[in-house]
Design a protein around this motif. Sequence first.
Motif, PDB file in Angstrom:
ATOM      1  N   CYS A 189       0.829  -1.209   0.000  1.00 24.36           N
ATOM      2  CA  CYS A 189       0.000   0.000   0.000  1.00 24.36           C
ATOM      3  C   CYS A 189       0.863   1.259   0.000  1.00 24.36           C
ATOM      4  O   CYS A 189       0.488   2.266  -0.606  1.00 24.36           O
ATOM      5  CB  CYS A 189      -0.952  -0.016   1.190  1.00 24.36           C
ATOM      6  SG  CYS A 189      -2.159  -1.371   1.076  1.00 24.36           S
ATOM      7  N   THR A 190       2.012   1.194   0.644  1.00 23.02           N
ATOM      8  CA  THR A 190       2.935   2.331   0.630  1.00 23.02           C
ATOM      9  C   THR A 190       3.491   2.527  -0.777  1.00 23.02           C
ATOM     10  O   THR A 190       3.533   3.665  -1.284  1.00 23.02           O
ATOM     11  CB  THR A 190       4.067   2.124   1.651  1.00 23.02           C
ATOM     12  OG1 THR A 190       3.476   2.036   2.957  1.00 23.02           O
ATOM     13  CG2 THR A 190       5.067   3.257   1.608  1.00 23.02           C
ATOM     14  N   THR A 191       3.875   1.440  -1.434  1.00 26.70           N
ATOM     15  CA  THR A 191       4.372   1.525  -2.810  1.00 26.70           C
ATOM     16  C   THR A 191       3.327   2.157  -3.714  1.00 26.70           C
ATOM     17  O   THR A 191       3.622   3.086  -4.480  1.00 26.70           O
ATOM     18  CB  THR A 191       4.736   0.116  -3.334  1.00 26.70           C
ATOM     19  OG1 THR A 191       5.832  -0.377  -2.561  1.00 26.70           O
ATOM     20  CG2 THR A 191       5.115   0.138  -4.803  1.00 26.70           C
ATOM     21  N   GLN A 192       2.091   1.693  -3.609  1.00 23.72           N
ATOM     22  CA  GLN A 192       1.022   2.209  -4.461  1.00 23.72           C
ATOM     23  C   GLN A 192       0.744   3.686  -4.167  1.00 23.72           C
ATOM     24  O   GLN A 192       0.633   4.499  -5.081  1.00 23.72           O
ATOM     25  CB  GLN A 192      -0.244   1.375  -4.261  1.00 23.72           C
ATOM     26  CG  GLN A 192      -1.354   1.734  -5.214  1.00 23.72           C
ATOM     27  CD  GLN A 192      -2.587   0.867  -5.027  1.00 23.72           C
ATOM     28  OE1 GLN A 192      -2.824   0.325  -3.947  1.00 23.72           O
ATOM     29  NE2 GLN A 192      -3.367   0.738  -6.076  1.00 23.72           N
ATOM     30  N   ALA A 193       0.653   4.041  -2.889  1.00 26.10           N
ATOM     31  CA  ALA A 193       0.374   5.435  -2.516  1.00 26.10           C
ATOM     32  C   ALA A 193       1.488   6.365  -2.992  1.00 26.10           C
ATOM     33  O   ALA A 193       1.220   7.460  -3.498  1.00 26.10           O
ATOM     34  CB  ALA A 193       0.192   5.550  -1.004  1.00 26.10           C
ATOM     35  N   CYS A 194       2.728   5.926  -2.856  1.00 23.13           N
ATOM     36  CA  CYS A 194       3.855   6.754  -3.292  1.00 23.13           C
ATOM     37  C   CYS A 194       3.887   6.886  -4.814  1.00 23.13           C
ATOM     38  O   CYS A 194       4.252   7.938  -5.340  1.00 23.13           O
ATOM     39  CB  CYS A 194       5.169   6.212  -2.742  1.00 23.13           C
ATOM     40  SG  CYS A 194       5.315   6.426  -0.948  1.00 23.13           S
ATOM     41  N   ASP A 195       3.463   5.835  -5.523  1.00 17.93           N
ATOM     42  CA  ASP A 195       3.356   5.933  -6.988  1.00 17.93           C
ATOM     43  C   ASP A 195       2.313   6.978  -7.367  1.00 17.93           C
ATOM     44  O   ASP A 195       2.535   7.781  -8.283  1.00 17.93           O
ATOM     45  CB  ASP A 195       2.989   4.580  -7.605  1.00 17.93           C
ATOM     46  CG  ASP A 195       4.174   3.638  -7.729  1.00 17.93           C
ATOM     47  OD1 ASP A 195       5.320   4.073  -7.488  1.00 17.93           O
ATOM     48  OD2 ASP A 195       3.945   2.459  -8.081  1.00 17.93           O
ATOM     49  N   PHE A 196       1.167   6.976  -6.671  1.00 18.79           N
ATOM     50  CA  PHE A 196       0.162   8.013  -6.947  1.00 18.79           C
ATOM     51  C   PHE A 196       0.723   9.387  -6.601  1.00 18.79           C
ATOM     52  O   PHE A 196       0.554  10.340  -7.361  1.00 18.79           O
ATOM     53  CB  PHE A 196      -1.139   7.750  -6.180  1.00 18.79           C
ATOM     54  CG  PHE A 196      -2.093   6.847  -6.915  1.00 18.79           C
ATOM     55  CD1 PHE A 196      -2.705   7.273  -8.092  1.00 18.79           C
ATOM     56  CD2 PHE A 196      -2.385   5.583  -6.447  1.00 18.79           C
ATOM     57  CE1 PHE A 196      -3.588   6.456  -8.784  1.00 18.79           C
ATOM     58  CE2 PHE A 196      -3.272   4.756  -7.123  1.00 18.79           C
ATOM     59  CZ  PHE A 196      -3.873   5.182  -8.298  1.00 18.79           C
ATOM     60  N   ARG A 197       1.403   9.493  -5.464  1.00 22.15           N
ATOM     61  CA  ARG A 197       2.001  10.771  -5.054  1.00 22.15           C
ATOM     62  C   ARG A 197       2.953  11.282  -6.137  1.00 22.15           C
ATOM     63  O   ARG A 197       2.898  12.448  -6.529  1.00 22.15           O
ATOM     64  CB  ARG A 197       2.759  10.582  -3.734  1.00 22.15           C
ATOM     65  CG  ARG A 197       3.503  11.824  -3.251  1.00 22.15           C
ATOM     66  CD  ARG A 197       4.574  11.478  -2.231  1.00 22.15           C
ATOM     67  NE  ARG A 197       5.616  10.675  -2.863  1.00 22.15           N
ATOM     68  CZ  ARG A 197       6.418   9.843  -2.201  1.00 22.15           C
ATOM     69  NH1 ARG A 197       6.301   9.675  -0.894  1.00 22.15           N
ATOM     70  NH2 ARG A 197       7.341   9.150  -2.852  1.00 22.15           N
ATOM     71  N   ASP A 198       3.802  10.395  -6.636  1.00 24.40           N
ATOM     72  CA  ASP A 198       4.806  10.794  -7.615  1.00 24.40           C
ATOM     73  C   ASP A 198       4.202  11.111  -8.992  1.00 24.40           C
ATOM     74  O   ASP A 198       4.824  11.809  -9.785  1.00 24.40           O
ATOM     75  CB  ASP A 198       5.868   9.696  -7.749  1.00 24.40           C
ATOM     76  CG  ASP A 198       6.657   9.510  -6.461  1.00 24.40           C
ATOM     77  OD1 ASP A 198       6.585  10.367  -5.551  1.00 24.40           O
ATOM     78  OD2 ASP A 198       7.338   8.464  -6.336  1.00 24.40           O
ATOM     79  N   SER A 199       3.000  10.620  -9.255  1.00 22.11           N
ATOM     80  CA  SER A 199       2.312  10.880 -10.531  1.00 22.11           C
ATOM     81  C   SER A 199       1.231  11.942 -10.402  1.00 22.11           C
ATOM     82  O   SER A 199       0.551  12.254 -11.383  1.00 22.11           O
ATOM     83  CB  SER A 199       1.668   9.588 -11.045  1.00 22.11           C
ATOM     84  OG  SER A 199       2.647   8.644 -11.364  1.00 22.11           O
ATOM     85  N   LEU A 200       1.074  12.506  -9.216  1.00 22.86           N
ATOM     86  CA  LEU A 200      -0.036  13.420  -8.950  1.00 22.86           C
ATOM     87  C   LEU A 200      -0.033  14.634  -9.874  1.00 22.86           C
ATOM     88  O   LEU A 200      -1.070  15.004 -10.422  1.00 22.86           O
ATOM     89  CB  LEU A 200      -0.002  13.860  -7.488  1.00 22.86           C
ATOM     90  CG  LEU A 200      -1.309  14.310  -6.876  1.00 22.86           C
ATOM     91  CD1 LEU A 200      -2.384  13.246  -7.010  1.00 22.86           C
ATOM     92  CD2 LEU A 200      -1.101  14.672  -5.420  1.00 22.86           C
ATOM     93  N   ALA A 201       1.118  15.241 -10.087  1.00 27.64           N
ATOM     94  CA  ALA A 201       1.181  16.443 -10.929  1.00 27.64           C
ATOM     95  C   ALA A 201       0.766  16.132 -12.361  1.00 27.64           C
ATOM     96  O   ALA A 201      -0.013  16.883 -12.965  1.00 27.64           O
ATOM     97  CB  ALA A 201       2.585  17.048 -10.893  1.00 27.64           C
ATOM     98  N   SER A 202       1.246  15.028 -12.907  1.00 27.52           N
ATOM     99  CA  SER A 202       0.886  14.705 -14.292  1.00 27.52           C
ATOM    100  C   SER A 202      -0.575  14.269 -14.394  1.00 27.52           C
ATOM    101  O   SER A 202      -1.245  14.581 -15.382  1.00 27.52           O
ATOM    102  CB  SER A 202       1.820  13.637 -14.871  1.00 27.52           C
ATOM    103  OG  SER A 202       1.711  12.437 -14.155  1.00 27.52           O
ATOM    104  N   LEU A 203      -1.084  13.578 -13.384  1.00 27.64           N
ATOM    105  CA  LEU A 203      -2.505  13.225 -13.388  1.00 27.64           C
ATOM    106  C   LEU A 203      -3.362  14.484 -13.304  1.00 27.64           C
ATOM    107  O   LEU A 203      -4.351  14.629 -14.027  1.00 27.64           O
ATOM    108  CB  LEU A 203      -2.839  12.269 -12.234  1.00 27.64           C
ATOM    109  CG  LEU A 203      -2.338  10.833 -12.392  1.00 27.64           C
ATOM    110  CD1 LEU A 203      -2.440  10.080 -11.074  1.00 27.64           C
ATOM    111  CD2 LEU A 203      -3.109  10.111 -13.484  1.00 27.64           C
ATOM    112  N   ALA A 204      -2.969  15.413 -12.438  1.00 27.21           N
ATOM    113  CA  ALA A 204      -3.706  16.680 -12.291  1.00 27.21           C
ATOM    114  C   ALA A 204      -3.675  17.470 -13.597  1.00 27.21           C
ATOM    115  O   ALA A 204      -4.688  18.052 -14.007  1.00 27.21           O
ATOM    116  CB  ALA A 204      -3.137  17.501 -11.143  1.00 27.21           C
ATOM    117  N   ALA A 205      -2.521  17.479 -14.260  1.00 27.45           N
ATOM    118  CA  ALA A 205      -2.400  18.202 -15.528  1.00 27.45           C
ATOM    119  C   ALA A 205      -3.337  17.615 -16.585  1.00 27.45           C
ATOM    120  O   ALA A 205      -3.800  18.328 -17.472  1.00 27.45           O
ATOM    121  CB  ALA A 205      -0.950  18.164 -16.012  1.00 27.45           C
TER     122      ALA A 205
END
Length: 161
Positions: free
Chosen positions: A50-66
């Motif tokens: 779950c930490t791996t998955q959450a950190c992947d979302f965190r690291d992709s947040l800017a591009s997902l938001a864009a």
Amino acid sequence: MATTGSRLAAGDTAPAFTLPDAEGRPVSLADFSGSRVVVYFYPAAATPGCTTQACDFRDSLASLAAAGYRVVGVSPDAPAKLKKFQETEGLTFPLLSDEDHAVASAYGAWGEKKNYGKTYQGLIRSTVVVGEDGRVDLAQYNVRATGHVAKLRRDLGLDAA
């Protein structure tokens, strides 16, 4: 609309929800009206997958938001545990507490699991993308923690190649 406990599919109306966030404040799906929302369900905060998955979302947040997507994580953890998880991992998207599993059930993310020969009820790692119109654009169940965000990005057409 899908019935409670059944898996959602593209075109279904996403079940409405209101859950407490890590601060105990209510967050509703309606709060994201007009946005595309990635609602992902994970079994337990601060565990390795779950930490791996959450950190992947965190690291992709800017591009997902864009690309017009907002991210919300949902687990059966209490708000206090979610708050610690957010602080420890630097997570800047909402984590919501679904302690009674009602929202996970409505989204088809709570059900029978098997582990080491045991069968039990638990959270099924799942991701549902809700469109601006409140309908499901994409529903994925039994996803892998590692590499899931990259696969989701490809499935949404966000990565060329």
